[in-house]
Design an enzyme around this catalytic site. Structure first.
Site, PDB file in Angstrom:
ATOM      1  N   HIS A   1       0.462  -5.134   8.299  1.00  0.00           N
ATOM      2  CA  HIS A   1       0.142  -4.108   9.107  1.00  0.00           C
ATOM      3  C   HIS A   1      -0.160  -4.728  10.676  1.00  0.00           C
ATOM      4  O   HIS A   1      -1.075  -5.596  10.607  1.00  0.00           O
ATOM      5  CB  HIS A   1      -0.937  -3.290   8.659  1.00  0.00           C
TER       6      HIS A   1
ATOM      7  N   THR B   1      -6.897   2.169   5.525  1.00  0.00           N
ATOM      8  CA  THR B   1      -6.670   2.147   4.272  1.00  0.00           C
ATOM      9  C   THR B   1      -7.661   1.398   3.476  1.00  0.00           C
ATOM     10  O   THR B   1      -7.920   1.272   2.573  1.00  0.00           O
ATOM     11  CB  THR B   1      -5.230   1.402   3.772  1.00  0.00           C
TER      12      THR B   1
ATOM     13  N   GLU C   1       0.796  -1.203  -0.169  1.00  0.00           N
ATOM     14  CA  GLU C   1      -0.269  -0.006   0.006  1.00  0.00           C
ATOM     15  C   GLU C   1       0.957   1.333  -0.088  1.00  0.00           C
ATOM     16  O   GLU C   1       0.909   2.010  -0.803  1.00  0.00           O
ATOM     17  CB  GLU C   1      -0.994  -0.054   1.353  1.00  0.00           C
TER      18      GLU C   1
HETATM   19  N1  LIG Z   1      -4.817  -1.204   6.543  1.00  0.00           N
HETATM   20  S1  LIG Z   1      -5.558  -0.829   7.920  1.00  0.00           S
HETATM   21  O1  LIG Z   1      -4.510  -1.121   8.770  1.00  0.00           O
HETATM   22  O2  LIG Z   1      -6.253   0.491   7.763  1.00  0.00           O
HETATM   23  C1  LIG Z   1      -6.762  -2.217   8.017  1.00  0.00           C
HETATM   24  C2  LIG Z   1      -7.262  -2.878   6.905  1.00  0.00           C
HETATM   25  F1  LIG Z   1      -6.660  -2.906   5.719  1.00  0.00           F
HETATM   26  C3  LIG Z   1      -8.001  -3.874   7.100  1.00  0.00           C
HETATM   27  F2  LIG Z   1      -8.305  -4.572   6.011  1.00  0.00           F
HETATM   28  C4  LIG Z   1      -8.734  -4.178   8.252  1.00  0.00           C
HETATM   29  S2  LIG Z   1      -9.689  -5.483   8.370  1.00  0.00           S
HETATM   30  O3  LIG Z   1     -10.433  -5.572   9.811  1.00  0.00           O
HETATM   31  O4  LIG Z   1      -9.051  -6.635   8.118  1.00  0.00           O
HETATM   32  C5  LIG Z   1     -11.227  -5.357   7.285  1.00  0.00           C
HETATM   33  C6  LIG Z   1     -11.813  -4.014   7.143  1.00  0.00           C
HETATM   34  O5  LIG Z   1     -11.807  -3.439   8.521  1.00  0.00           O
HETATM   35  C7  LIG Z   1      -8.480  -3.397   9.459  1.00  0.00           C
HETATM   36  N2  LIG Z   1      -9.170  -3.489  10.603  1.00  0.00           N
HETATM   37  C8  LIG Z   1      -9.243  -2.327  11.475  1.00  0.00           C
HETATM   38  C9  LIG Z   1     -10.153  -1.246  11.020  1.00  0.00           C
HETATM   39  C10 LIG Z   1     -11.520  -1.605  11.969  1.00  0.00           C
HETATM   40  C11 LIG Z   1     -11.223  -2.642  12.763  1.00  0.00           C
HETATM   41  C12 LIG Z   1     -12.141  -2.979  14.120  1.00  0.00           C
HETATM   42  C13 LIG Z   1     -11.733  -4.081  14.631  1.00  0.00           C
HETATM   43  C14 LIG Z   1     -10.318  -4.570  14.361  1.00  0.00           C
HETATM   44  C15 LIG Z   1      -9.455  -4.186  13.307  1.00  0.00           C
HETATM   45  C16 LIG Z   1     -10.176  -3.045  12.638  1.00  0.00           C
HETATM   46  C17 LIG Z   1      -7.523  -2.260   9.357  1.00  0.00           C
HETATM   47  F3  LIG Z   1      -7.046  -1.621  10.193  1.00  0.00           F
HETATM   48 ZN   LIG Z   2      -3.641  -2.855   6.283  1.00  0.00          ZN
END
Ligand SMILES: NS(=O)(=O)c1c(F)c(F)c(S(=O)(=O)CCO)c(N[C@H]2CCc3ccccc32)c1F
Ligand SMILES: [Zn+2]
Length: 263
Positions: free
Chosen positions: A117, A198, A104
């Site tokens: 991440h 993201t 990314e």
């Molecule tokens: N690239 S990133 O770090 O911005 C990022 C992601 F790219 C991503 F895919 C996810 S996820 O949970 O796998 C799916 C969509 O939320 C999260 N998950 C986070 C966002 C919301 C949430 C809530 C509870 C646990 C994890 C997350 C995320 F923080």
């Molecule tokens: Zn991510």
């Protein structure tokens, strides 16, 4: 919320219709360009606690339709930031077998094969991820750029189970392992900027730390990750491959990217 994807009619250019922050400021990822960088001698090395998990502990490895994620125990945290940031989960972004570039963040427009991440939330101020995810000081994400090269035994600790989570919402338990081994050797050399999730809802709530040095995984390990998963359900007749799950670099505007190192 509504379904969103990385391509097609629900792709990233349409996210802001249902998720307004995705069209707002302070978005991630970004292209980390040399001319944006400012050396900041006050940036302390990242210090992590309890990342070395015992094999007696079980971690949940899951396919959430957008990425492969590993849930992390709340004893894991970052101790070198102004607040304690407690680990929630880690996940990956990757390309495809035909296009081994799926990071990314990019560095001077160089896109890496993949990116990891490790998502943490500010546990000094908020009780859990859900309460922290939309607060400006809510999240801290550690980003690791991944190149195809040497085999990486640490990645094998979860990749060997990936065929158990081929379809959306499948989960398996895997033995704990040293999550520190997924990070590069030097935690004192990194880029730092204020950005966002993201993925939708794209909240501008993330303190980003992208390590300067990449890690490597073998071509077979990359293909395992990039070709094993589907964003569709197991019984669906037309499976949808889960790959190219990266957002394009966003406008930096007047943001400054701090660096902890001089050339
Ligand atoms: N690239 S990133 O770090 O911005 C990022 C992601 F790219 C991503 F895919 C996810 S996820 O949970 O796998 C799916 C969509 O939320 C999260 N998950 C986070 C966002 C919301 C949430 C809530 C509870 C646990 C994890 C997350 C995320 F923080
Ligand atoms: Zn991510």
């Amino acid at each position: 919320g509504a379904t969103w994807t990385y391509n097609g009619p629900e792709g990233e250019h349409h996210w802001s219709k249902h998720y307004p922050y995705c069209g707002g400021a302070f978005q991630s990822p970004i292209d980390i360009k040399s001319e944006l960088l400012r050396f900041d001698p006050t940036l302390r090395p990242i210090e992590i606690q309890n990342y070395n998990l015992s094999p007696n502990e079980q971690l949940t490895l899951g396919n959430n339709g957008h990425s492969v994620q590993i849930s992390l125990p709340s004893k894991m945290h970052i101790s070198s930031l102004p607040h304690r940031y407690t680990a929630a989960q880690l996940h990956f972004h990757w390309g495809s077998s035909g296009r081994p570039s799926g990071s990314e963040h990019t560095v001077n427009s160089k896109q890496y094969a993949a990116e990891m991440h490790v998502v943490h939330f500010n546990s000094d101020k908020y009780p859990n991820m859900s309460m922290a995810v939309d607060k400006s000081d809510g999240l801290a994400v550690l980003g690791v750029l991944i190149e195809v090269g040497e085999f990486n035994p640490a990645f094998e600790q979860f990749l060997r189970f990936i065929n158990g989570i081929k379809y959306i919402d499948q989960r398996v338990q895997v033995p704990g392992f040293n999550i520190r081994a997924l990070l590069p050797a030097r935690l004192d050399e990194f880029y730092r900027y204020d950005g966002s999730l993201t993925t939708p809802p794209c909240y501008p709530s993330v303190l980003w730390t992208i390590f300067r040095n990449h890690v490597t995984i073998s071509r077979k390990q990359f293909l395992d990750m990039a070709t094993a998963l589907y964003s569709s359900h197991a019984q669906e007749s037309s499976p949808v491959p889960l790959n190219e799950n990266f957002r394009k670099p966003q406008l930096v505007d007047s943001r400054v990217v701090l660096v902890s190192f001089k050339e």
